[in-house]
Scaffold this motif. Sequence first.
Motif, PDB file in Angstrom:
ATOM      1  N   VAL A  64       0.842  -1.196   0.000  1.00  0.00           N
ATOM      2  CA  VAL A  64       0.000   0.000   0.000  1.00  0.00           C
ATOM      3  C   VAL A  64       0.877   1.246   0.000  1.00  0.00           C
ATOM      4  N   LEU A  65       1.918   1.254   0.834  1.00  0.00           N
ATOM      5  CA  LEU A  65       2.834   2.395   0.864  1.00  0.00           C
ATOM      6  C   LEU A  65       3.629   2.515  -0.423  1.00  0.00           C
ATOM      7  N   ILE A  66       4.093   1.390  -0.943  1.00  0.00           N
ATOM      8  CA  ILE A  66       4.913   1.386  -2.152  1.00  0.00           C
ATOM      9  C   ILE A  66       4.124   1.886  -3.358  1.00  0.00           C
ATOM     10  N   GLU A  67       2.858   1.504  -3.448  1.00  0.00           N
ATOM     11  CA  GLU A  67       2.034   1.872  -4.601  1.00  0.00           C
ATOM     12  C   GLU A  67       1.417   3.264  -4.465  1.00  0.00           C
ATOM     13  N   SER A  68       1.530   3.883  -3.308  1.00  0.00           N
ATOM     14  CA  SER A  68       0.987   5.227  -3.099  1.00  0.00           C
ATOM     15  C   SER A  68       1.965   6.262  -3.642  1.00  0.00           C
ATOM     16  N   ASN A  69       1.437   7.406  -4.062  1.00  0.00           N
ATOM     17  CA  ASN A  69       2.313   8.481  -4.511  1.00  0.00           C
ATOM     18  C   ASN A  69       2.187   9.734  -3.646  1.00  0.00           C
ATOM     19  N   ALA A  70       1.409   9.606  -2.545  1.00  0.00           N
ATOM     20  CA  ALA A  70       1.229  10.738  -1.632  1.00  0.00           C
ATOM     21  C   ALA A  70       0.807  10.234  -0.257  1.00  0.00           C
ATOM     22  N   LEU A  71       0.899  11.136   0.716  1.00  0.00           N
ATOM     23  CA  LEU A  71       0.409  10.878   2.067  1.00  0.00           C
ATOM     24  C   LEU A  71      -0.562  11.983   2.431  1.00  0.00           C
ATOM     25  N   ILE A  72      -1.716  11.621   2.964  1.00  0.00           N
ATOM     26  CA  ILE A  72      -2.669  12.600   3.488  1.00  0.00           C
ATOM     27  C   ILE A  72      -2.288  12.841   4.943  1.00  0.00           C
ATOM     28  N   LEU A  73      -2.202  14.109   5.346  1.00  0.00           N
ATOM     29  CA  LEU A  73      -1.832  14.474   6.708  1.00  0.00           C
ATOM     30  C   LEU A  73      -3.047  15.035   7.429  1.00  0.00           C
ATOM     31  N   LEU A  74      -3.530  14.316   8.436  1.00  0.00           N
ATOM     32  CA  LEU A  74      -4.642  14.805   9.249  1.00  0.00           C
ATOM     33  C   LEU A  74      -4.106  15.115  10.642  1.00  0.00           C
ATOM     34  N   PRO A  75      -4.154  16.376  11.068  1.00  0.00           N
ATOM     35  CA  PRO A  75      -3.629  16.751  12.377  1.00  0.00           C
ATOM     36  C   PRO A  75      -4.491  16.238  13.527  1.00  0.00           C
ATOM     37  N   ARG A  76      -3.904  16.165  14.698  1.00  0.00           N
ATOM     38  CA  ARG A  76      -4.558  15.575  15.869  1.00  0.00           C
ATOM     39  C   ARG A  76      -5.866  16.245  16.254  1.00  0.00           C
ATOM     40  N   HIS A  77      -6.077  17.491  15.928  1.00  0.00           N
ATOM     41  CA  HIS A  77      -7.334  18.170  16.267  1.00  0.00           C
ATOM     42  C   HIS A  77      -8.427  17.908  15.230  1.00  0.00           C
ATOM     43  N   SER A  78      -8.098  17.202  14.156  1.00  0.00           N
ATOM     44  CA  SER A  78      -9.059  16.938  13.087  1.00  0.00           C
ATOM     45  C   SER A  78     -10.087  15.891  13.504  1.00  0.00           C
ATOM     46  N   GLU A  79     -11.309  16.097  13.080  1.00  0.00           N
ATOM     47  CA  GLU A  79     -12.357  15.103  13.308  1.00  0.00           C
ATOM     48  C   GLU A  79     -12.610  14.306  12.038  1.00  0.00           C
ATOM     49  N   GLY A  80     -11.616  14.267  11.172  1.00  0.00           N
ATOM     50  CA  GLY A  80     -11.740  13.568   9.905  1.00  0.00           C
ATOM     51  C   GLY A  80     -11.894  14.554   8.771  1.00  0.00           C
ATOM     52  N   ALA A  81     -12.200  14.025   7.595  1.00  0.00           N
ATOM     53  CA  ALA A  81     -12.386  14.874   6.417  1.00  0.00           C
ATOM     54  C   ALA A  81     -13.448  14.248   5.527  1.00  0.00           C
ATOM     55  N   ARG A  82     -14.159  15.086   4.810  1.00  0.00           N
ATOM     56  CA  ARG A  82     -15.247  14.622   3.941  1.00  0.00           C
ATOM     57  C   ARG A  82     -14.908  14.831   2.471  1.00  0.00           C
ATOM     58  N   VAL A  83     -15.597  14.101   1.624  1.00  0.00           N
ATOM     59  CA  VAL A  83     -15.441  14.260   0.185  1.00  0.00           C
ATOM     60  C   VAL A  83     -15.569  15.741  -0.158  1.00  0.00           C
ATOM     61  N   GLY A  84     -14.630  16.250  -0.949  1.00  0.00           N
ATOM     62  CA  GLY A  84     -14.658  17.650  -1.364  1.00  0.00           C
ATOM     63  C   GLY A  84     -13.845  18.576  -0.482  1.00  0.00           C
ATOM     64  N   ASP A  85     -13.439  18.098   0.706  1.00  0.00           N
ATOM     65  CA  ASP A  85     -12.597  18.919   1.579  1.00  0.00           C
ATOM     66  C   ASP A  85     -11.205  19.051   0.979  1.00  0.00           C
ATOM     67  N   GLU A  86     -10.578  20.186   1.233  1.00  0.00           N
ATOM     68  CA  GLU A  86      -9.176  20.368   0.860  1.00  0.00           C
ATOM     69  C   GLU A  86      -8.332  19.851   2.020  1.00  0.00           C
ATOM     70  N   VAL A  87      -7.429  18.912   1.726  1.00  0.00           N
ATOM     71  CA  VAL A  87      -6.587  18.312   2.773  1.00  0.00           C
ATOM     72  C   VAL A  87      -5.119  18.550   2.480  1.00  0.00           C
ATOM     73  N   ARG A  88      -4.312  18.477   3.527  1.00  0.00           N
ATOM     74  CA  ARG A  88      -2.860  18.610   3.393  1.00  0.00           C
ATOM     75  C   ARG A  88      -2.282  17.285   2.921  1.00  0.00           C
ATOM     76  N   ILE A  89      -1.338  17.354   1.997  1.00  0.00           N
ATOM     77  CA  ILE A  89      -0.700  16.143   1.487  1.00  0.00           C
ATOM     78  C   ILE A  89       0.797  16.355   1.355  1.00  0.00           C
ATOM     79  N   ARG A  90       1.505  15.247   1.241  1.00  0.00           N
ATOM     80  CA  ARG A  90       2.920  15.237   0.898  1.00  0.00           C
ATOM     81  C   ARG A  90       3.108  14.208  -0.200  1.00  0.00           C
ATOM     82  N   ARG A  91       3.777  14.594  -1.262  1.00  0.00           N
ATOM     83  CA  ARG A  91       4.101  13.629  -2.323  1.00  0.00           C
ATOM     84  C   ARG A  91       5.190  12.687  -1.837  1.00  0.00           C
ATOM     85  N   THR A  92       5.095  11.435  -2.234  1.00  0.00           N
ATOM     86  CA  THR A  92       6.126  10.469  -1.860  1.00  0.00           C
ATOM     87  C   THR A  92       7.032  10.153  -3.044  1.00  0.00           C
ATOM     88  N   ARG A  93       6.630  10.585  -4.224  1.00  0.00           N
ATOM     89  CA  ARG A  93       7.490  10.455  -5.412  1.00  0.00           C
ATOM     90  C   ARG A  93       7.056  11.426  -6.467  1.00  0.00           C
TER      91      ARG A  93
END
Length: 93
Positions: A64-93
């Motif tokens: 799963v990690l190898i085939e992914s090209n990004a990581l979604i970052l949800l901070p500790r105060h987050s209650e999750g995220a819904r479809v259409g929300d803008e989220v923080r990401i980091r590219r892995t390649r």
Amino acid sequence: FDVFLDGLDDVLFGGENHHEEKAILTENIAGSPGQNRVIPANLFLEEGVRKVSPRHGKSGQLSVLIESNALILLPRHSEGARVGDEVRIRRTR
């Protein structure tokens, strides 16, 4: 499949980060208040809009990690995220 990386909180979630980007979420993600979450994902363009879709798999499944090209970052105060929300990401390649 979530990766909880408490030891890397400062690296992934602290301060200003120039490697971080934003993308529109394509699936709901449940929250885990009190804990930073790093979720393997696929980043793609759709009609010129940057979108990200979480990858699913069993805990500890490296493919799963190898085939992914990004990581979604949800901070500790987050209650999750819904479809259409803008989220923080980091590219892995």
